[in-house]
Every structure is written in C-alpha cells, then in structure tokens.
Design an enzyme around this catalytic site. Structure first.
Site, PDB file in Angstrom:
ATOM      1  N   TYR A  61      -6.177  -8.986   6.762  1.00 18.20           N
ATOM      2  CA  TYR A  61      -7.015  -7.914   7.290  1.00 18.20           C
ATOM      3  C   TYR A  61      -7.964  -8.449   8.371  1.00 18.20           C
ATOM      4  O   TYR A  61      -8.189  -9.648   8.492  1.00 18.20           O
ATOM      5  CB  TYR A  61      -7.864  -7.300   6.181  1.00 18.20           C
ATOM      6  CG  TYR A  61      -7.082  -6.741   5.017  1.00 18.20           C
ATOM      7  CD1 TYR A  61      -5.911  -6.023   5.200  1.00 18.20           C
ATOM      8  CD2 TYR A  61      -7.539  -6.922   3.709  1.00 18.20           C
ATOM      9  CE1 TYR A  61      -5.213  -5.500   4.122  1.00 18.20           C
ATOM     10  CE2 TYR A  61      -6.860  -6.402   2.622  1.00 18.20           C
ATOM     11  CZ  TYR A  61      -5.684  -5.695   2.834  1.00 18.20           C
ATOM     12  OH  TYR A  61      -5.004  -5.182   1.765  1.00 18.20           O
ATOM     13  N   ARG A  62      -8.558  -7.515   9.111  1.00 19.70           N
ATOM     14  CA  ARG A  62      -9.628  -7.922  10.018  1.00 19.70           C
ATOM     15  C   ARG A  62     -10.816  -8.419   9.194  1.00 19.70           C
ATOM     16  O   ARG A  62     -10.997  -8.021   8.046  1.00 19.70           O
ATOM     17  CB  ARG A  62     -10.073  -6.745  10.894  1.00 19.70           C
ATOM     18  CG  ARG A  62      -9.048  -6.298  11.904  1.00 19.70           C
ATOM     19  CD  ARG A  62      -9.709  -5.475  12.992  1.00 19.70           C
ATOM     20  NE  ARG A  62      -8.772  -4.531  13.611  1.00 19.70           N
ATOM     21  CZ  ARG A  62      -9.052  -3.788  14.672  1.00 19.70           C
ATOM     22  NH1 ARG A  62     -10.254  -3.873  15.228  1.00 19.70           N
ATOM     23  NH2 ARG A  62      -8.155  -2.962  15.167  1.00 19.70           N
ATOM     24  N   GLY A 119      -5.697  -7.405  18.265  1.00 20.66           N
ATOM     25  CA  GLY A 119      -4.928  -8.296  19.123  1.00 20.66           C
ATOM     26  C   GLY A 119      -3.528  -8.467  18.578  1.00 20.66           C
ATOM     27  O   GLY A 119      -3.202  -7.987  17.488  1.00 20.66           O
ATOM     28  N   HIS A 120      -2.687  -9.139  19.339  1.00 21.42           N
ATOM     29  CA  HIS A 120      -1.338  -9.479  18.903  1.00 21.42           C
ATOM     30  C   HIS A 120      -0.998 -10.857  19.446  1.00 21.42           C
ATOM     31  O   HIS A 120      -1.732 -11.430  20.258  1.00 21.42           O
ATOM     32  CB  HIS A 120      -0.316  -8.439  19.365  1.00 21.42           C
ATOM     33  CG  HIS A 120      -0.210  -7.258  18.443  1.00 21.42           C
ATOM     34  ND1 HIS A 120       0.198  -7.371  17.136  1.00 21.42           N
ATOM     35  CD2 HIS A 120      -0.478  -5.938  18.658  1.00 21.42           C
ATOM     36  CE1 HIS A 120       0.196  -6.162  16.567  1.00 21.42           C
ATOM     37  NE2 HIS A 120      -0.220  -5.285  17.470  1.00 21.42           N
ATOM     38  N   ASP A 121       0.120 -11.376  18.985  1.00 22.38           N
ATOM     39  CA  ASP A 121       0.582 -12.712  19.373  1.00 22.38           C
ATOM     40  C   ASP A 121       0.320 -13.016  20.843  1.00 22.38           C
ATOM     41  O   ASP A 121      -0.255 -14.043  21.195  1.00 22.38           O
ATOM     42  CB  ASP A 121       2.077 -12.816  19.045  1.00 22.38           C
ATOM     43  CG  ASP A 121       2.698 -14.132  19.446  1.00 22.38           C
ATOM     44  OD1 ASP A 121       2.775 -14.413  20.663  1.00 22.38           O
ATOM     45  OD2 ASP A 121       3.158 -14.881  18.569  1.00 22.38           O
ATOM     46  N   ILE A 122       0.739 -12.121  21.716  1.00 23.40           N
ATOM     47  CA  ILE A 122       0.675 -12.396  23.157  1.00 23.40           C
ATOM     48  C   ILE A 122      -0.767 -12.586  23.630  1.00 23.40           C
ATOM     49  O   ILE A 122      -1.043 -13.432  24.499  1.00 23.40           O
ATOM     50  CB  ILE A 122       1.383 -11.278  23.951  1.00 23.40           C
ATOM     51  CG1 ILE A 122       1.534 -11.687  25.420  1.00 23.40           C
ATOM     52  CG2 ILE A 122       0.663  -9.949  23.815  1.00 23.40           C
ATOM     53  CD1 ILE A 122       2.419 -10.740  26.219  1.00 23.40           C
ATOM     54  N   ARG A 178       0.842  -1.185   0.000  1.00 21.64           N
ATOM     55  CA  ARG A 178       0.000   0.000   0.000  1.00 21.64           C
ATOM     56  C   ARG A 178       0.880   1.240   0.000  1.00 21.64           C
ATOM     57  O   ARG A 178       2.003   1.214   0.521  1.00 21.64           O
ATOM     58  CB  ARG A 178      -0.897  -0.001   1.231  1.00 21.64           C
ATOM     59  CG  ARG A 178      -0.151   0.205   2.543  1.00 21.64           C
ATOM     60  CD  ARG A 178      -1.006  -0.072   3.758  1.00 21.64           C
ATOM     61  NE  ARG A 178      -1.268  -1.490   3.915  1.00 21.64           N
ATOM     62  CZ  ARG A 178      -1.880  -2.002   4.966  1.00 21.64           C
ATOM     63  NH1 ARG A 178      -2.289  -1.228   5.954  1.00 21.64           N
ATOM     64  NH2 ARG A 178      -2.089  -3.299   5.042  1.00 21.64           N
ATOM     65  N   ASP A 182       2.280 -15.940  16.284  1.00 22.05           N
ATOM     66  CA  ASP A 182       2.332 -15.444  14.908  1.00 22.05           C
ATOM     67  C   ASP A 182       2.836 -16.484  13.919  1.00 22.05           C
ATOM     68  O   ASP A 182       2.204 -16.726  12.884  1.00 22.05           O
ATOM     69  CB  ASP A 182       3.246 -14.215  14.821  1.00 22.05           C
ATOM     70  CG  ASP A 182       2.555 -12.942  15.263  1.00 22.05           C
ATOM     71  OD1 ASP A 182       1.339 -12.979  15.537  1.00 22.05           O
ATOM     72  OD2 ASP A 182       3.237 -11.897  15.347  1.00 22.05           O
TER      73      ASP A 182
END
Length: 381
Positions: A92-93, A133-136, A43, A164
């Site tokens: 993407y979400r 959210g993220h990995d953790i 992008r 991830d």
C-alpha cells in the site's frame, strides 16, 4: 489439492500477503516457489489487474482468502493471520495499512518476531512518498532508465522488469529473508523492511556509478561498453528478420567471433580503436545480414564466441539448453518459468496453480487455526 508448503528451503515459513499488484505479488511468489506457505489476503472485487486469475502466474503456489479490511472484523482477521506468520508483505501507499488497522505497530504487537515487509515505489518517507507512480517513473528518477536506448533517441522502456521486479521484488525478498534470519537468532526481534523500487533500481547501477566516477562511463546513451554502442556487445539483424545477440567482450572470445563471422584482420583490429567502431559495426551488420538466424545459430552454438539468437517468449521454452535444464515447466496446461535458483537438497517446485480469490478459506482456517477467515467476507450492516 491439500499441499500447503513445498519441499524448498523455506518449508515451514508462513507468509501473509496483503493483495496488491506488481512487485508485491511477485516477491510473495518467489517465497512460495521456495517452499513457503503463502496466504494471499484478497479484497472483495479483486486487485484490478485486469487478468484472469487462472493465468496470473505470480499467484502460483499460494492460497487465497477474502477479507474486507473495511469491514468491522476485517483487520482482526488479518491480525490473527499475522500472529501466526513469520513474514507479512504489503504494497500500500505509506500510511494506508496504518489507517486500516493492520500496520506494523498492530501486527508487531501481536507477533514481536514478525518481519513486516513494505513494498512501495518511492519508499515510506521523502517528498514523493505519498504520490502515485509506476515502474517507468521510478527508474526514470534514479537514472537507470536514462542508460537504455539508442544514442540520439528516447530511452527504451524495459517492460516492468528493471523497476518492479529487479529493483523491487528481489530487494524485498532479500530484505525479508535477512530480517527473518535476524528474528530467529538468539535475542532477535521482528522489524519493518522498507523496500522502495527507487532504492533498489539505484542500487542495481552501483557498478555503473563506479565506472562513471572513474571516467570509464559516459553519462549518455549509446556511448559505453555495455549499453549497445560497442560493436561487439549488441544485437544484429539477420537475413530473415531475426536477430543475434553478440557479447564478445574479452579478446579471446572476440577472436573466435571475428573468425567465425568472417571478418578480415584489418577490420577485426578496429576493436581496439573506438574511432573505428562505426566501421566495425557496419561490417558486422553486413555479415549478419547474409544468413538466417537459424544458420548463424548453428554456426555459433558450439563455440565460445558469446553469440546467441534473440528468441521470443514463445520460442524460449523450446531451446535445447533451456529444455534440458527444465528452465520452463508446464503446470495446469500453462508453460511458465520454473522456480529459481536451484537447490541440491531442498528443490522448489510449482505445486499449485494461481490462487483463485477466496478459494482456500476453509483450508487456511484449518491449517492456520484462524476460524475468523470467512469464505465470504461480511460487510457491516
């Protein structure tokens, strides 16, 4: 540099990657390492990862084009690429690709055999699907994070490797390749692969859940055979501040470990009595503190005691075994892990440095016959 596809087992497979961060790019890198022709759709302005693109190794072996999906002609360009692709990957979400006009319905209408891979943390449905959210946070919810750490202390964060990449990227790659196999079979069709990090991270603990059900695993940190509580499966500090990793689980390996470490017979016998494990751990720790990491490495390296030095990221490429196998490789002046696994007839390789955003538009327009790929995206006036 004109190479578009490698000699790996995925030679000839075309992949479109809608740029994101984390597990999606890593999954696309795995496919590229194995020979696929991966075109990354970046992008304008970048993905916001905050790293110099020249060092973003997850974009190696790929080519990049710039497409503004919010421009009038942006979605059409992606659909032109999808029409010529075997696999598309997006992270993407849920619902975002649909709003941009490049969701599964539009892509599969253009290419019914397309494998549409979706990489998210929570999945495409469920109460948390639209949340960030993220990995953790993903591994926290699945119970996998709760297993890692010292007893009585907080869980230890395993970088972003467990969620991830292990629970996300690897499952996405398995999924899209399985779906590609189906799509190419007689009567096969394309389909959507919903790869959620929560699903993958939970699945990684399948064996542990079986042990838990059998009463062979305690649902708390530091109380189990494989979580660091066992004195013959853990790490120990050496006299120079280094560490050695011990994995002498089987009896014959433990016997050799105990002999080389210099444990007396009575202390070694504590292996069979969990009530004496603290005593055994203290004795092992005391012995390791008497020599340097290099000295212990030399003592154990030609044995079956299952002991190895804990190396840093910079040290690992220089280890004789990893060097002999070329586990790490140098490309463009950067030391990096080589493609894995190994193939006897169709080896993968690092062919191209990390793709610079938009740098390969002319190549891709020619090789994929997509004239709508512009070197500089046009915004509506």
């Amino acid at each position: 540099m004109t190479a578009t596809t490698g000699t790996g087992p995925l030679r000839g497979v075309r992949v479109v990657e809608l740029a994101g961060i984390g597990p999606g790019p890593y999954a696309a890198m795995l496919l590229a390492d194995l020979g696929a022709d991966v075109v990354r759709v970046d992008r304008p302005g970048g993905a916001g990862i905050g790293i110099d693109p020249a060092y973003d190794l997850t974009n190696r072996n790929k080519r990049s084009v710039l497409v503004d999906l919010k421009a009038d002609d942006g979605p059409a360009t992606v659909l032109d690429l999808a029409e010529r692709a075997d696999i598309l990957i997006e992270g993407y979400r849920p619902g975002v690709a649909e709003r941009l006009g490049v969701g599964p319905r539009e892509c599969l209408a253009r290419n019914p055999r397309l494998v549409y891979g979706r990489m998210t943390g929570w999945g495409q449905d469920g109460p948390l699907a639209p949340r960030a959210g993220h990995d953790i946070t993903y591994i926290a919810l699945t119970g996998t994070l709760s297993m890692i750490g010292e007893p009585g202390g907080p869980p230890t964060v395993p970088a972003n490797l467990l969620g991830d990449y292990a629970g996300g990227s690897l499952y996405l790659v398995v999924g899209v390749l399985a779906a590609l196999h189906h799509a190419r079979a007689e009567g096969g069709t394309g389909q959507v692969v919903d790869a959620a990090i929560t699903d993958g991270a939970a699945h990684l603990a399948t064996m542990i859940h079986g042990m838990l059900a059998a009463g062979a695993w305690q649902d708390r940190r530091g109380a189990n055979l494989l979580d660091g509580s066992c004195p013959f499966y853990g790490t120990y500090e050496t006299s120079d501040g280094g560490h050695m990793a011990v994995g002498a689980l089987e009896q014959r390996f433990f016997d050799e470990f105990a002999r080389l470490l210099g444990l007396d017979a009575d202390t070694a016998a504590a292996r069979h009595d969990p009530a004496r494990w603290d005593e055994l751990r203290s004795a092992v720790a005391a012995r390791f503190r008497t020599r340097t990491r290099a000295e212990w490495t030399a003592l154990f390296e030609d044995t079956d005691a299952c002991v190895a030095p804990v190396l840093s990221l910079r040290e690992a490429p220089g280890h004789p075994h990893l060097a002999a196998r070329s586990t790490f490789t140098a490309h463009g002046g950067v030391i990096q892990p080589a493609p894995a696994p190994r193939f006897s007839a169709t080896p993968g390789s690092v062919r191209r440095p990390p793709a610079r955003p938009g740098a390969d538009a002319d190549e891709v327009a020619r090789d994929w016959d997509v004239p709508s790929v512009h070197p500089t995206p046009r915004r509506p006036s």
